[in-house]
Design a protein around this motif. Structure first.
Motif, PDB file in Angstrom:
ATOM      1  N   VAL A  92       0.628  -1.068  -0.260  1.00 36.16           N
ATOM      2  CA  VAL A  92      -0.087   0.181   0.232  1.00 36.16           C
ATOM      3  C   VAL A  92       0.788   1.315  -0.130  1.00 36.16           C
ATOM      4  O   VAL A  92       2.227   0.974   1.097  1.00 36.16           O
ATOM      5  N   VAL A  93       0.289   2.538  -0.745  1.00 35.97           N
ATOM      6  CA  VAL A  93       1.403   3.170  -0.760  1.00 35.97           C
ATOM      7  C   VAL A  93       0.337   4.880  -0.522  1.00 35.97           C
ATOM      8  O   VAL A  93      -1.063   4.784  -0.723  1.00 35.97           O
ATOM      9  N   VAL A  94       0.756   5.760   0.216  1.00 36.33           N
ATOM     10  CA  VAL A  94       0.504   7.316   0.462  1.00 36.33           C
ATOM     11  C   VAL A  94       1.552   7.565  -0.132  1.00 36.33           C
ATOM     12  O   VAL A  94       2.338   8.379   1.034  1.00 36.33           O
ATOM     13  N   PHE A 102      -2.281  12.724   8.963  1.00 37.84           N
ATOM     14  CA  PHE A 102      -2.204  11.958  10.088  1.00 37.84           C
ATOM     15  C   PHE A 102      -1.441  10.317   9.387  1.00 37.84           C
ATOM     16  O   PHE A 102      -0.327   9.374   9.562  1.00 37.84           O
ATOM     17  N   GLY A 103      -2.509  10.349   7.942  1.00 33.29           N
ATOM     18  CA  GLY A 103      -2.295   8.936   7.146  1.00 33.29           C
ATOM     19  C   GLY A 103      -2.926   7.673   7.574  1.00 33.29           C
ATOM     20  O   GLY A 103      -2.484   6.703   8.275  1.00 33.29           O
ATOM     21  N   TYR A 104      -4.235   7.631   7.831  1.00 30.22           N
ATOM     22  CA  TYR A 104      -5.279   6.647   7.890  1.00 30.22           C
ATOM     23  C   TYR A 104      -4.652   5.347   6.770  1.00 30.22           C
ATOM     24  O   TYR A 104      -5.056   4.003   7.695  1.00 30.22           O
ATOM     25  N   THR A 105      -4.785   5.820   5.932  1.00 31.41           N
ATOM     26  CA  THR A 105      -4.687   4.734   4.860  1.00 31.41           C
ATOM     27  C   THR A 105      -3.350   3.612   5.350  1.00 31.41           C
ATOM     28  O   THR A 105      -3.655   2.676   5.313  1.00 31.41           O
ATOM     29  N   VAL A 121       5.996  13.247   4.332  1.00 30.58           N
ATOM     30  CA  VAL A 121       5.295  14.393   4.245  1.00 30.58           C
ATOM     31  C   VAL A 121       4.282  14.419   5.392  1.00 30.58           C
ATOM     32  O   VAL A 121       3.949  13.576   5.901  1.00 30.58           O
ATOM     33  N   GLY A 122       4.148  15.492   6.207  1.00 25.90           N
ATOM     34  CA  GLY A 122       3.349  16.134   7.103  1.00 25.90           C
ATOM     35  C   GLY A 122       3.406  14.965   8.976  1.00 25.90           C
ATOM     36  O   GLY A 122       4.467  14.295   9.048  1.00 25.90           O
ATOM     37  N   GLY A 123       2.547  14.140   9.013  1.00 30.80           N
ATOM     38  CA  GLY A 123       2.236  12.902  10.260  1.00 30.80           C
ATOM     39  C   GLY A 123       2.662  11.978   9.549  1.00 30.80           C
ATOM     40  O   GLY A 123       2.821  10.835  10.212  1.00 30.80           O
ATOM     41  N   LEU A 124       2.906  11.295   8.297  1.00 27.78           N
ATOM     42  CA  LEU A 124       3.397  10.110   7.741  1.00 27.78           C
ATOM     43  C   LEU A 124       4.381   9.829   8.582  1.00 27.78           C
ATOM     44  O   LEU A 124       4.521   8.412   9.324  1.00 27.78           O
ATOM     45  N   PRO A 125       5.260   9.952   8.512  1.00 26.95           N
ATOM     46  CA  PRO A 125       6.604   9.232   9.456  1.00 26.95           C
ATOM     47  C   PRO A 125       6.404   9.078  11.360  1.00 26.95           C
ATOM     48  O   PRO A 125       6.587   7.931  11.308  1.00 26.95           O
ATOM     49  N   GLU A 126       5.563  10.067  11.305  1.00 22.04           N
ATOM     50  CA  GLU A 126       5.532   9.742  13.184  1.00 22.04           C
ATOM     51  C   GLU A 126       4.791   8.393  12.569  1.00 22.04           C
ATOM     52  O   GLU A 126       4.290   7.819  13.618  1.00 22.04           O
ATOM     53  N   VAL A 127       3.724   7.997  11.747  1.00 27.99           N
ATOM     54  CA  VAL A 127       2.573   7.651  12.447  1.00 27.99           C
ATOM     55  C   VAL A 127       3.493   5.125  11.944  1.00 27.99           C
ATOM     56  O   VAL A 127       2.731   4.594  12.639  1.00 27.99           O
TER      57      VAL A 127
END
Length: 186
Positions: A92-94, A102-105, A121-127
């Motif tokens: 799965v790619v975002v 956030f990056g719910y996917t 980007v944004g919160g993706l790395p943190e998630v």
């Protein structure tokens, strides 16, 4: 239902899923370019863009796919049940270019044991933490390398699947959130 990590691949076709609103800033173009490179190198790849049209982006996206060297490797299935998407996806790619709080996917894919690749980007790395591959937003070469490694390296896939399941459970389950609030409020 029991979640089985998708460490092992079956068959030769690699299915990449992107689940998002169809918007320019979500990064569809990066995935199209990366998939074209991988196809030109001989990978049997299929990219499925799930989601609904926003900002009248569907028509330009369809035109871009039609203009691709390999239009047959891309599809726009619309909406599907999450468990159906995750059961079929090898990754799965975002690839968001901006505005991803956030990056719910990404979290859903990790919870289903599917390897994830996200942009920085944004919160993706943190998630995702260390449970996914993080690419520079908009950098096609970075996405090609990430897709090659995740789709071809079984041991790397197994590591990301296990880390993703663990991260989803340890940081985002109901129990972990209740514990965090309890600790915060104590």
């Amino acid at each position: 239902r029991a979640i089985v990590p998708k460490g092992a691949l079956t068959g030769s076709r690699r299915i990449v899923a992107m689940c998002s609103g169809l918007r320019m800033y979500k990064g569809h173009e990066v995935i199209i370019r990366a998939a074209e490179v991988l196809k030109s190198e001989g990978m049997d790849i299929e990219v499925r863009f799930y989601g609904s049209d926003f900002d009248r982006f569907l028509a330009p996206l369809k035109a871009r796919i039609a203009a691709s060297r390999y239009p047959g490797i891309f599809s726009l299935p619309g909406y599907s049940a999450v468990n159906d998407i995750m059961a079929q996806a090898d990754a799965v790619v975002v690839p968001s270019l901006r505005y991803e709080s956030f990056g719910y996917t990404a979290l859903e894919a990790m919870a289903y044991g599917v390897p994830v690749i996200v942009s920085d980007v944004g919160g993706l790395p943190e998630v995702v933490g260390d449970a996914a591959v993080v690419c520079k937003a908009g950098d096609t070469r970075s996405w090609v390398r990430a897709l090659q490694s995740v789709l071809n390296d079984t041991s790397l896939r197994e590591v990301h699947c296990a880390r993703g399941l663990s991260r989803a459970r340890d940081h985002f389950s109901l129990e972990s959130m209740v514990d965090a609030y309890y600790t915060l409020l104590s």
